[in-house]
Each structure stands twice: as structure tokens, then as C-alpha cells.
Design an enzyme around this catalytic site. Structure first.
Site, PDB file in Angstrom:
ATOM      1  N   CYS A  20      -0.746 -45.618  33.842  1.00 12.87           N
ATOM      2  CA  CYS A  20       0.043 -44.644  33.090  1.00 12.87           C
ATOM      3  C   CYS A  20       0.579 -43.518  33.965  1.00 12.87           C
ATOM      4  O   CYS A  20       1.378 -42.697  33.498  1.00 12.87           O
ATOM      5  CB  CYS A  20      -0.791 -44.078  31.947  1.00 12.87           C
ATOM      6  SG  CYS A  20      -1.008 -45.256  30.597  1.00 12.87           S
ATOM      7  N   ASP A  53       1.687 -41.018  18.700  1.00 13.70           N
ATOM      8  CA  ASP A  53       1.299 -42.201  19.458  1.00 13.70           C
ATOM      9  C   ASP A  53       1.999 -43.472  18.989  1.00 13.70           C
ATOM     10  O   ASP A  53       2.210 -44.399  19.770  1.00 13.70           O
ATOM     11  CB  ASP A  53      -0.220 -42.388  19.374  1.00 13.70           C
ATOM     12  CG  ASP A  53      -0.957 -41.256  20.058  1.00 13.70           C
ATOM     13  OD1 ASP A  53      -0.900 -41.187  21.296  1.00 13.70           O
ATOM     14  OD2 ASP A  53      -1.566 -40.423  19.366  1.00 13.70           O
ATOM     15  N   SER A 143       9.211 -62.003  28.778  1.00  9.36           N
ATOM     16  CA  SER A 143       9.010 -61.803  30.217  1.00  9.36           C
ATOM     17  C   SER A 143      10.354 -61.715  30.911  1.00  9.36           C
ATOM     18  O   SER A 143      11.343 -62.303  30.464  1.00  9.36           O
ATOM     19  CB  SER A 143       8.182 -62.949  30.814  1.00  9.36           C
ATOM     20  OG  SER A 143       8.864 -64.182  30.665  1.00  9.36           O
TER      21      SER A 143
END
Length: 336
Positions: A20, A53, A143
Site C-alpha cells: 500500500c 473504505d 489480467s
């Protein structure tokens, strides 16, 4: 701590930042999204306004859908552990709002010409393992080819809209609890630089925040967030600003992982942690006895950190309290 000697490929060496700590700085991000809140929707309970959040949308009278996404570059060299950490981190946004994750999909970016398919498989296996632990199906995903390895998840959860824990619901005069120790950013920076492995940091990052969230809900908590890339101080400041309260932090009560102070003294500090401190410093009041290292640690960019709770959570240390803000003044965080 033993050095890695059995991994010819070190995933952390493919990333400019780790975990992060690779987040866009908070101030820059807020400037980008300032005009992107959109038209109010009658079913939207929690949106972009308070920087919470996850998003929350009412679908029935007693149920809300929560949605979040989180991904980042490798924070450890072990692909399996990185997958577990990234999954726990993504699920945490649902727990921080008092929800239960019900489904997740993978988000993957990979330098296919540089790192083997075996590493990809281990990352995804780690994510699947944590999803199974959480009782949350992990199904498919998306992906792309990317210059740096990237992994995370988009997670859907459900919650009772009347019991949501929110970033903007803190009230003055209440204790502040922290459910995990700080230091994974510092230890991760040392791991990237030296190859040393810190099991205490990995154990912390793969621990789900499910039990802490359940305990907070049982205690009637209304305000909560998780501590991730903007550090304890950054996430606390966002909560104080959104709620219109101030905070006092007792630095000696903040739990710290073993090895963190020594690593900090040796100079292993993520660039993201220093940026966090620079961003929040204008809103701090720190006494002369508070050292710069202590401030850096309080701003340390965490990956899959604990819950920062306005209220008491059994088993979690109380690290401070909220305070009322005089009319016409901005919230401040006092560190003593």
C-alpha cells in the site's frame, strides 16, 4: 532473521514501491477526484464524499451491497504470501464497514516476459486460500500485461445499513482503539532492501479483520476505518475531517511490531510513509518530546493493517480519544 537464499526471483525487485506504500499521495488523489462525486442517487448510502473504505448501496430495506477494489505491487518476495496479503487487504475494506464479503474477483497485472507462470499461480493460490478462510468465493477476474507485478481483488459484501461503520460517524469523547500493531511498512522496506524475512509482519498482514469487525459491531461501534497506505495518522485525519472531531493520540500506547524501531533507526523508511507525514503534518500538534521517528512510524504506510475504531474493542489497545472541535476551527490531531 534469515535471508532469502532459495528464491532466484525476488518479486519486490520488480516494483518501485511495495504494498500500500505505492498509493497515489492522499492530497494528490483528493484533488483528482474532487469534482467526480456525481449526481446523488436515492439508493446510495456511502459514496465518495467522506473517502470511506467501500461504497454502500441499499438494495432492500434491511440490506446494503458493499463494493470495493484494492491491488498493489509486491510487499514480500514470496508469491504465495503476497497473494494472501493482497486478498486480506482487499477484504478488509468490507470488514471495516461492518460488512460480510460474499464474492471476490482477481485483479492481476504481470510482466509475462520477466516472471514465470509458476509465480502467477502461487499468487492466485494465496488469494484463493484467504478467500476460503473468509468464506468468500474467489471467482475469475481480469489480467493484463504490466511493467510491474500487480495483484488484488474487487470484493462485494453485504451489510445491515442501520449498522454500517462509517468514516464520518465519529463522535467526541470516545476512546480510539487499534486492532493491529504498526510497522509492516518499515519492515517491508527492510525486506525489499536486504531480503530478510519478518514472519511477524507477514502474520499480521494475512490476519483477517473479520473478528475485530464482529467485536466492534457487537460493542455498538459506529465509526471505523482500516489503516492502510496513508498510515495511522492519514486515515485518522480523514476520519476526523469527515466527522468534524479532533483526536488525541498517546504514542506510548500504540502497538508496534518487533524489529520496527531498530529498522526505523537504521533508515528503512518507505517513501510513502514520509509523504504521508508531510501531507498530514499541517493538521498535527506534537509536543517537543515527540521525536521525528515516532511521527514517521505513526504515518507508516501499512499494508493490510488493523481497524482504527472509535470505541473499545475487547483485546485491542486504546491508543487515544476523540475530542470536540470548537466552532469555526478545523479538526486537529494532538500527539502526546
Amino acid at each position: 532473521m534469515a535471508a532469502i537464499d532459495d528464491a532466484p526471483i525476488r518479486l519486490t525487485q520488480f516494483a518501485a514501491g511495495g504494498g500500500c506504500a505505492c498509493k497515489v499521495p492522499a492530497g494528490q488523489l483528493e484533488e483528482v477526484v474532487a469534482d467526480l462525486i456525481g449526481v446523488p442517487h436515492p439508493d446510495l448510502i456511502v459514496g465518495l464524499d467522506a473517502g470511506d473504505d467501500a461504497a454502500a448501496v441499499r438494495i432492500e430495506g434491511d440490506r446494503a451491497i458493499l463494493s470495493t477494489a484494492d491491488f498493489f505491487t509486491p510487499v514480500v518476495d514470496s508469491p504465495y504470501d503476497w497473494g494472501r496479503i493482497a486478498a486480506a487487504n482487499a477484504l478488509s475494506d468490507i470488514y471495516a464497514m461492518g460488512g460480510r464479503p460474499i464474492m471476490a474477483i482477481n485483479l492481476l497485472g504481470w510482466p509475462a516476459d520477466l516472471v514465470s507462470a509458476d509465480h502467477v499461480r502461487e499468487v492466485l493460490r494465496g488469494g484463493l486460500a484467504v478467500g476460503e478462510q473468509a468464506g468468500c468465493p474467489v471467482v475469475g477476474g481480469h489480467s493484463i500485461a504490466a511493467p510491474e507485478p500487480l495483484y488484488g481483488m474487487a470484493v462485494t459484501g453485504i451489510a445491515d445499513p442501520a449498522r454500517l461503520m462509517r468514516n464520518d460517524a465519529a463522535e467526541p469523547g470516545l476512546p480510539i482503539s487499534l486492532t493491529k500493531s504498526l510497522g509492516v511498512g518499515v519492515l517491508g522496506n527492510r525486506h525489499k532492501a536486504t531480503g530478510e524475512v519478518f514472519p511477524q509482519a507477514i502474520d499480521s498482514m494475512v490476519t483477517l479483520n473479520a473478528a475485530a469487525a464482529e467485536a466492534a459491531l457487537a460493542a455498538g461501534v459506529r465509526a471505523c476505518t482500516d489503516v492502510t497506505g496513508f498510515g495511522l495518522l492519514g486515515h485518522l485525519w480523514k476520519m476526523c475531517r469527515a466527522s468534524g472531531v479532533g483526536a488525541v493520540i498517546d504514542r506510548s500506547s500504540v502497538p508496534v511490531l518487533e524489529g520496527t524501531w531498530e529498522s526505523l533507526a537504521a533508515g528503512y523508511v518507505p517513501g510513502g510513509s514520509r509523504r504521508n507525514l508531510d501531507g498530514v503534518r499541517p493538521h498535527l500538534e506534537a509536543g517537543a518530546e515527540v521525536t521525528e521517528d515516532e511521527l514517521v512510524l505513526l504515518a507508516d504506510a501499512q499494508t493490510s493493517g488493523g481497524l482504527l475504531v472509535v470505541g473499545e474493542v475487547p483485546g485491542a489497545p486504546v491508543i487515544g480519544h476523540t475530542v470536540a472541535v470548537p466552532p469555526g476551527t478545523a479538526p486537529r490531531i494532538t500527539i502526546r
